[in-house]
Scaffold this active site. Structure first.
Site, short mmCIF file in Angstrom:
data_model
loop_
_atom_site.label_atom_id
_atom_site.label_comp_id
_atom_site.label_asym_id
_atom_site.label_seq_id
_atom_site.Cartn_x
_atom_site.Cartn_y
_atom_site.Cartn_z
N LEU A 238 51.15 -17.29 -17.36
CA LEU A 238 51.11 -18.75 -17.47
C LEU A 238 52.13 -19.40 -16.55
O LEU A 238 53.33 -19.13 -16.66
CB LEU A 238 51.36 -19.17 -18.92
N ASP A 239 51.64 -20.23 -15.63
CA ASP A 239 52.49 -20.97 -14.69
C ASP A 239 53.39 -20.03 -13.88
O ASP A 239 54.48 -20.43 -13.43
CB ASP A 239 53.35 -22.01 -15.43
#
Length: 297
Positions: free
Chosen positions: A240-241
């Site tokens: 994530l990210d």
């Protein structure tokens, strides 16, 4: 009625190609590539290169634009012949036609600023790509998109329908687009979906990563009392990210700025950062190496 594009729209030369190369660094790489292009009658228009620190692996990266008469007819043979050079130097490489515009799908939720920026760049001719479709989990942007002649697909997403929504999205984009742009699309993309578009999904995160990963980064930043805020455009990976970063920018803020102020300031940063990243991607200016990028801008 579809508005006419700006007459300044970029139009690549019919016979122009782009070559991207990465390989272990050693003497003779530039000479070998240049000699190959010369012997095939190509004229190098632009060349940019970068060598990674030997302590980090000593890799060499180069981007070349060149003109070659009858490119369309000769490209297949050119690639077959260059494969011999590539094998000698252990190259990862690609040769693409500059005139072939990449087809983009833009995913968006309720925030319009990044979508509007991309549409403006496209209309003005500064984004040399085709916007094949816009897909949203809300109907809010339909009136912005459809008057431009761009198909708009509304696919609602809930926790219970996420898998089905992604299946419908994949049906729309598979074989139809070269890259997907998440223009503040506030949904997490599943690993299964990402597998179909490795290093071809670009996200804009409203934070200067790796700081404030996840949701509500402006609230996180305000609570931390930061003095700068920023935005990050990156390729989407399972982390994530955490994918390879393409572009970032920041702006100073102060204790006088509340969360709404940070969001307002941040929107200006987000739209500019995403537009740059998308432009560099469609112009073949990015080479991904592990979780980093080399950007020839």
């Amino acid at each position: 009625m579809v508005p006419k594009l700006n007459p300044k729209t970029k139009s690549a030369e019919v016979n122009r190609a782009r070559m991207l190369v990465s390989c272990p660094d050693r003497p003779g790489i530039v000479a070998a590539v240049s000699r190959f292009l010369f012997e095939n009658g190509a004229n190098i228009i632009q060349s940019d290169q970068y060598t990674m620190d030997p302590a980090e692996g000593g890799l060499f990266f180069i981007r070349i634009e060149f003109d070659l008469d009858n490119l369309d007819q000769r490209r297949a043979q050119l690639k077959a012949d260059f494969a011999k050079v590539a094998e000698e130097f252990q190259m990862s490489w690609s040769i693409t036609r500059a005139k072939r515009k990449k087809r983009l799908a833009i995913f968006v939720s309720k925030e319009d600023h990044c979508l509007l920026e991309l549409l403006w760049h496209w209309q003005s001719g500064d984004l040399d790509a085709d916007i094949a479709m816009v897909i949203s989990n809300h109907n809010d942007m339909r009136e912005l998109v459809e008057p431009l002649g761009i198909p708009y697909y509304h696919i609602p997403v809930t926790a219970d329908t996420k898998a089905e929504a992604e299946r419908r999205q994949l049906e729309l984009v598979t074989g139809q687009v070269d890259a997907i742009i998440l223009a503040r699309y506030m949904q997490i993309i599943s690993p299964k979906f990402i597998e179909y578009f490795p290093n071809k999904i670009i996200n804009i995160h409203h934070s200067f990563l790796p700081a404030f990963v996840g949701g509500k980064p402006y609230a996180q930043a305000h609570n931390r009392g930061v003095k700068i805020i920023g935005a990050t455009a990156h390729y989407v990976t399972e982390e994530l990210d955490g994918g390879p970063i393409i572009e970032q920018d920041v702006q100073r803020v102060s204790h006088r700025d509340n969360v709404d102020d940070l969001k307002r300031i941040g929107r200006h940063i987000e739209r500019a950062v995403l537009a740059k990243a998308v432009n560099w991607h469609v112009e073949d200016r990015i080479i991904v190496h592990h979780n980093k990028t080399v950007v020839f801008n």
